[in-house]
Design a protein around this motif. Structure first.
Motif, short mmCIF file in Angstrom:
data_model
loop_
_atom_site.label_atom_id
_atom_site.label_comp_id
_atom_site.label_asym_id
_atom_site.label_seq_id
_atom_site.Cartn_x
_atom_site.Cartn_y
_atom_site.Cartn_z
N ALA A 18 58.79 -50.03 -1.76
CA ALA A 18 58.10 -49.64 -0.54
C ALA A 18 58.96 -48.72 0.32
O ALA A 18 58.48 -47.72 0.86
CB ALA A 18 57.70 -50.88 0.26
N ASN A 19 60.24 -49.04 0.43
CA ASN A 19 61.15 -48.19 1.21
C ASN A 19 61.19 -46.77 0.66
O ASN A 19 61.15 -45.79 1.41
CB ASN A 19 62.55 -48.79 1.23
CG ASN A 19 62.64 -50.06 2.05
OD1 ASN A 19 61.72 -50.41 2.78
ND2 ASN A 19 63.75 -50.76 1.92
N LEU A 20 61.29 -46.67 -0.66
CA LEU A 20 61.44 -45.35 -1.28
C LEU A 20 60.15 -44.54 -1.19
O LEU A 20 60.19 -43.31 -1.22
CB LEU A 20 61.87 -45.50 -2.73
CG LEU A 20 63.28 -46.08 -2.92
CD1 LEU A 20 63.59 -46.26 -4.40
CD2 LEU A 20 64.33 -45.19 -2.26
N ALA A 21 59.02 -45.21 -1.07
CA ALA A 21 57.76 -44.49 -0.90
C ALA A 21 57.70 -43.80 0.45
O ALA A 21 57.04 -42.76 0.61
CB ALA A 21 56.59 -45.45 -1.06
N ALA A 22 58.43 -44.36 1.43
CA ALA A 22 58.44 -43.78 2.76
C ALA A 22 59.64 -42.87 3.00
O ALA A 22 59.55 -41.88 3.74
CB ALA A 22 58.44 -44.90 3.81
N ASP A 23 60.78 -43.19 2.40
CA ASP A 23 62.02 -42.43 2.58
C ASP A 23 62.79 -42.51 1.27
O ASP A 23 63.22 -43.59 0.87
CB ASP A 23 62.84 -43.03 3.73
CG ASP A 23 64.08 -42.20 4.06
OD1 ASP A 23 64.59 -41.48 3.18
OD2 ASP A 23 64.56 -42.30 5.21
N GLY B 24 71.63 -40.02 -3.09
CA GLY B 24 70.64 -39.17 -3.72
C GLY B 24 69.24 -39.48 -3.27
O GLY B 24 69.01 -40.24 -2.32
N HIS B 25 68.29 -38.87 -3.96
CA HIS B 25 66.87 -39.05 -3.70
C HIS B 25 66.26 -39.76 -4.90
O HIS B 25 66.48 -39.35 -6.05
CB HIS B 25 66.19 -37.69 -3.46
CG HIS B 25 66.76 -36.94 -2.29
ND1 HIS B 25 66.41 -37.22 -0.99
CD2 HIS B 25 67.67 -35.94 -2.23
CE1 HIS B 25 67.07 -36.42 -0.17
NE2 HIS B 25 67.85 -35.63 -0.90
N ALA B 26 65.50 -40.82 -4.62
CA ALA B 26 64.95 -41.65 -5.70
C ALA B 26 63.44 -41.72 -5.60
O ALA B 26 62.85 -41.64 -4.51
CB ALA B 26 65.55 -43.05 -5.65
N HIS B 27 62.81 -41.91 -6.75
CA HIS B 27 61.37 -42.17 -6.75
C HIS B 27 61.04 -43.10 -7.89
O HIS B 27 61.73 -43.14 -8.92
CB HIS B 27 60.56 -40.86 -6.86
CG HIS B 27 60.68 -40.19 -8.19
ND1 HIS B 27 61.67 -39.28 -8.50
CD2 HIS B 27 59.92 -40.29 -9.32
CE1 HIS B 27 61.53 -38.84 -9.74
NE2 HIS B 27 60.47 -39.45 -10.26
N GLY B 28 59.98 -43.87 -7.68
CA GLY B 28 59.51 -44.75 -8.73
C GLY B 28 58.49 -44.04 -9.60
O GLY B 28 57.74 -43.17 -9.12
N SER B 29 58.45 -44.39 -10.86
CA SER B 29 57.51 -43.78 -11.79
C SER B 29 56.87 -44.88 -12.63
O SER B 29 57.57 -45.73 -13.19
CB SER B 29 58.20 -42.78 -12.70
OG SER B 29 57.33 -42.34 -13.74
#
Length: 202
Positions: free
Chosen positions: A100-105, A125-130
């Motif tokens: 949830a955090n990474l979806a916003a920031d 760095g910058h992270a995203h879920g896939s």
């Protein structure tokens, strides 16, 4: 300290405190110089590949930092390409705080520890879920008895190695077993030798 890490993490407040503490001049020279490129080299990639856990910090929608421990078999945090690394996110307590955090920031900070050798690597760095099955399959640890829900992919923009000061050496059961194996083998040999001497007595 690599340049992007330094310029990203040093704000005016940190610079002011460095000035008051007398350390600002040396850090100013680092900022002014060419410094290291923030490109993951074999040194960083080998260190990452050997880890069986790390700590990942993200930021909640209300601005609170959240630190999560991630663990798995050694090498579960994998190099994908260039400065991109990732890991499979296995089903756990289903709180989904990091997701949830990474979806916003998408900003993250990682601490990777080598306790026996008192080494620490910090990554930002910058992270995203896939949820892409191909991404998940590429990052799954073979023969690991857990079900992945997603993959986390991290584009590393900076890193820093820390000094060993205040890192307490800690050892896994396997490391202790490896270190004590020669002593246990010698103990077994001596016991066999003593038993033989006692058996040879008239």
């Amino acid at each position: 300290m690599a340049q992007t890490y330094l310029h990203t993490m040093f704000g005016d407040g940190a610079r002011a405190l460095q000035q008051a503490a007398g350390s600002r001049a040396s850090y100013a020279r680092m900022e002014a110089g060419a410094g290291e490129m923030d490109i993951l080299s074999d040194r960083e990639l080998d260190f990452i590949a050997a880890r069986d856990s790390f700590y990942m910090a993200s930021v909640s929608e209300d601005g609170w930092p959240y630190v999560q421990h991630r663990g798995g078999p050694a090498g579960f945090l994998r190099h994908i390409a260039g400065n991109r690394i990732g890991f499979a996110d296995y089903r756990g307590n289903r709180q989904y705080l990091s997701a949830a955090n990474l979806a916003a920031d998408d900003r993250v900070s990682l601490f990777l520890m080598d306790y026996p050798n008192r080494r620490r690597l910090k990554l930002i760095g910058h992270a995203h879920g896939s949820a892409d099955p191909a991404d998940i399959a590429a990052l799954m640890a073979p023969d690991y008895a857990a079900e992945p829900e997603r993959a986390f992919v991290i584009d590393v923009i900076g890193f820093d190695w820390n000094c060993p000061q205040h890192i307490t050496p800690r050892f896994t059961e396997a490391e202790v077993r490896h270190a004590t194996q020669p002593l246990l083998a010698e103990l077994a040999r001596l016991r066999t030798h003593i038993a033989k001497l006692e058996g040879d007595r008239p």
